[in-house]
Scaffold this active site. Structure first.
Site, PDB file in Angstrom:
ATOM      1  N   LEU A   1      11.063   1.122   6.963  1.00 27.43           N
ATOM      2  CA  LEU A   1      10.487   1.598   5.708  1.00 27.43           C
ATOM      3  C   LEU A   1      11.254   2.855   5.273  1.00 27.43           C
ATOM      4  CD1 LEU A   1       7.931   1.103   3.826  1.00 27.43           C
ATOM      5  CD2 LEU A   1       7.048   3.153   4.936  1.00 27.43           C
TER       6      LEU A   1
ATOM      7  N   ARG B   1       8.218   4.109  -4.574  1.00 20.88           N
ATOM      8  CA  ARG B   1       8.285   3.109  -3.481  1.00 20.88           C
ATOM      9  C   ARG B   1       7.253   2.005  -3.717  1.00 20.88           C
ATOM     10  NH1 ARG B   1       7.688   5.371   2.457  1.00 20.88           N
ATOM     11  NH2 ARG B   1       5.505   5.530   1.788  1.00 20.88           N
TER      12      ARG B   1
ATOM     13  N   LYS C   1       6.456  -1.933   1.855  1.00 25.92           N
ATOM     14  CA  LYS C   1       5.282  -1.348   2.515  1.00 25.92           C
ATOM     15  C   LYS C   1       4.118  -2.332   2.395  1.00 25.92           C
ATOM     16  CE  LYS C   1       3.151   3.164   3.284  1.00 25.92           C
ATOM     17  NZ  LYS C   1       3.320   3.155   4.732  1.00 25.92           N
TER      18      LYS C   1
ATOM     19  N   GLU D   1      11.739   2.497  14.101  1.00 26.58           N
ATOM     20  CA  GLU D   1      10.907   3.592  13.583  1.00 26.58           C
ATOM     21  C   GLU D   1       9.596   3.609  14.348  1.00 26.58           C
ATOM     22  OE1 GLU D   1       9.803   2.807   9.456  1.00 26.58           O
ATOM     23  OE2 GLU D   1       9.938   0.658   9.852  1.00 26.58           O
TER      24      GLU D   1
ATOM     25  N   ARG E   1      -7.901 -21.007  -1.722  1.00 32.85           N
ATOM     26  CA  ARG E   1      -6.932 -20.467  -0.773  1.00 32.85           C
ATOM     27  C   ARG E   1      -5.667 -21.322  -0.781  1.00 32.85           C
ATOM     28  NH1 ARG E   1      -5.466 -21.436   4.533  1.00 32.85           N
ATOM     29  NH2 ARG E   1      -4.523 -19.654   5.565  1.00 32.85           N
TER      30      ARG E   1
ATOM     31  N   TYR F   1       0.827  -1.196   0.000  1.00 34.78           N
ATOM     32  CA  TYR F   1       0.000   0.000   0.000  1.00 34.78           C
ATOM     33  C   TYR F   1       0.860   1.244   0.000  1.00 34.78           C
ATOM     34  CZ  TYR F   1       0.803   0.929   5.012  1.00 34.78           C
ATOM     35  OH  TYR F   1       1.363   1.236   6.220  1.00 34.78           O
TER      36      TYR F   1
HETATM   37  N1  PDD Z   1       2.905   5.128   7.198  1.00 32.85           N
HETATM   38  N2  PDD Z   1       7.545   3.916   8.821  1.00 32.85           N
HETATM   39  C1  PDD Z   1       6.403   3.216   8.810  1.00 32.85           C
HETATM   40  C2  PDD Z   1       6.378   1.885   9.464  1.00 32.85           C
HETATM   41  C3  PDD Z   1       5.259   3.744   8.182  1.00 32.85           C
HETATM   42  O1  PDD Z   1       4.119   3.027   8.166  1.00 32.85           O
HETATM   43  C4  PDD Z   1       5.322   5.033   7.601  1.00 32.85           C
HETATM   44  C5  PDD Z   1       4.149   5.659   6.907  1.00 32.85           C
HETATM   45  C6  PDD Z   1       6.537   5.726   7.637  1.00 32.85           C
HETATM   46  C7  PDD Z   1       6.702   7.081   7.019  1.00 32.85           C
HETATM   47  O2  PDD Z   1       6.735   6.991   5.616  1.00 32.85           O
HETATM   48  P1  PDD Z   1       6.267   8.214   4.715  1.00 32.85           P
HETATM   49  O3  PDD Z   1       7.023   9.415   5.173  1.00 32.85           O
HETATM   50  O4  PDD Z   1       6.662   7.815   3.354  1.00 32.85           O
HETATM   51  O5  PDD Z   1       4.801   8.351   4.913  1.00 32.85           O
HETATM   52  C8  PDD Z   1       7.630   5.135   8.252  1.00 32.85           C
HETATM   53  C9  PDD Z   1       1.710   5.593   6.538  1.00 32.85           C
HETATM   54  C10 PDD Z   1       1.495   7.056   6.655  1.00 32.85           C
HETATM   55  C11 PDD Z   1       0.528   4.773   7.021  1.00 32.85           C
HETATM   56  O6  PDD Z   1       0.730   3.576   7.173  1.00 32.85           O
HETATM   57  O7  PDD Z   1      -0.560   5.310   7.216  1.00 32.85           O
END
Ligand code: PDD
Length: 288
Positions: free
Chosen positions: A206, A52, A148, A181, A101, A33
Site C-alpha cells: 500500500l 488514495r 486499500k 510491509e 448475490r 477504505y
Molecule cells: N492501515 N500498509 C498497510 C497494509 C496498511 O493497512 C496501512 C494503514 C499502511 C500505512 O498507510 P498510511 O500511512 O497511509 O496509514 C501501510 C490503516 C491505518 C488501517 O488499516 O487501519
C-alpha cells in the site's frame, strides 16, 4: 468507538447505524477504505488519504457516492459530532447492495459510504516510549496490495499471529524473503551507515501516506533515503527499525522475531522522525 456514525447520507448513533446484509462489502469485501488521524480536532494529511481513496475506487471501478470535497465534509462532521480531539476517522465505500448475490458488478446500484470515529491517544502513545515488537509472517495477500481494499483477512491473521507471539505488529514477507510491509503499517529500517530504507511503491504494498510524509521529513533532515527491498535478515541486523501509519504515526520497532534491534530501545532517528512528523502534522502543512 465514538457515538455517531455516518451511513449513506444520515448521521446516527453507532448502535442504530445499519447497512444491508446484501451490501457487497459484507458479501465480497467489494469495497475500499481509508483511515485518517485526527490531532487537535483536525484531520491529518487528509488530501493524501482522499487522493488514495479516489485511486482505489478508480482501480476497482467503484463510483464515489460523493465528490471528495463532500467526503471531507462528512469526515469533519464526524469529528465534530463526536467531539473528537484525537483519534481516527474510518471511511468505507463499497459497490453497494444489489438485490441478489451475483459476483459481477450490479447495474444501477448506488455505492455505500460509511464513516465513524475512534478516539485514540496517538501522539501520547506509550508504545512510542517502549517501542514495539514485530513478528515476521508470510505475506498471504492478493496481487493488488496497492488498493486499500476492505479484504483484510491476511492482515487479520498476520496481526493475530503477532499478538499470539507477544508482538504488536506483523511484518509480512514475500516469497523471496523480502519484507513487504506491516499488517497495517509501512516498514522502515535504518542501516548502520544511516541510510533509511523502505520498499518502493508497487502493487506489492500500500502506498502509505505517512510513509510519504516521513520520507520527505527525513530528506529535509539530510538523511539518505533509499527505496529498495530489504530482507528479514537485513532488518534484524539494522541499526534501527520503525513503522509508519495514520493510526500510529511513527513507532520504533525494538525487536524482530525475538532479535533485538540496535540496543533494544527505540532508536534516536526513529524518535526524531516521530517528533518531526507530529510537528509537521500539527502545523498547517500536515493538517487537512
Ligand atoms: N492501515 N500498509 C498497510 C497494509 C496498511 O493497512 C496501512 C494503514 C499502511 C500505512 O498507510 P498510511 O500511512 O497511509 O496509514 C501501510 C490503516 C491505518 C488501517 O488499516 O487501519
Amino acid at each position: 468507538m465514538s457515538e455517531i456514525a455516518y451511513v449513506n447520507g444520515n448521521y446516527a448513533p453507532i448502535a442504530e447505524a445499519r447497512v444491508s446484509i446484501l451490501d457487497r462489502g459484507f458479501l465480497f469485501a467489494d469495497g475500499v477504505y481509508e483511515v485518517a488521524a485526527v490531532i487537535g480536532g483536525r484531520l491529518i494529511d487528509n488530501g493524501a488519504h482522499l487522493a488514495r481513496l479516489e485511486r482505489s475506487l478508480r482501480e476497482l471501478r467503484i463510483d464515489s457516492p460523493l465528490p471528495m470535497a463532500r467526503i471531507a465534509d462528512v469526515e469533519a462532521e464526524i469529528v465534530a459530532r463526536n467531539g473528537m480531539d484525537e483519534g481516527l476517522v474510518y471511511l468505507q465505500i463499497t459497490r453497494g447492495a444489489a438485490a441478489d448475490r451475483d459476483f459481477g458488478f450490479p447495474a444501477d446500484v448506488a455505492p455505500s459510504l460509511v464513516a465513524f470515529a475512534q478516539k485514540k491517544n496517538i501522539t501520547g502513545s506509550p508504545a512510542a516510549e517502549t517501542g514495539v515488537k514485530v513478528l515476521t509472517v508470510p505475506d498471504l495477500r492478493w496481487a493488488r496490495r496497492d488498493i486499500k481494499s476492505t479484504a483484510l483477512l491476511a492482515q487479520v491473521l498476520a496481526k493475530q499471529a503477532a499478538v499470539e507471539g507477544g508482538c504488536q505488529e506483523a511484518w509480512m514477507v514475500d516469497q523471496d524473503g523480502f519484507v513487504t510491509e506491516g499488517s497495517s503499517s509501512t516498514a522502515f529500517i535504518l542501516t548502520e551507515t544511516n541510510v533509511l530504507i523502505t520498499r518502493p511503491n508497487s502493487t506489492a504494498i500500500l502506498p502509505g501516506c505517512t510513509r510519504n510524509a516521513v520520507q520527505l521529513i527525513a530528506k529535509r533532515q539530510g538523511l539518505d533515503v533509499e527505496e529498495r527491498r530489504f530482507s528479514v535478515a537485513e532488518a534484524c541486523a539494522a541499526k534501527e527499525a520503525f513503522l509508519t501509519s495514520a493510526s500510529n504515526l511513527v513507532l520504533p520497532v525494538v525487536s524482530i522475531d525475538g532479535r533485538r534491534i540496535g540496543d533494544g530501545a527505540p532508536g534516536d532517528t526513529s524518535r526524531l522522525l516521530r517528533r518531526l512528523y507530529i510537528e509537521w502534522a500539527t502545523n498547517a502543512a500536515g493538517a487537512g
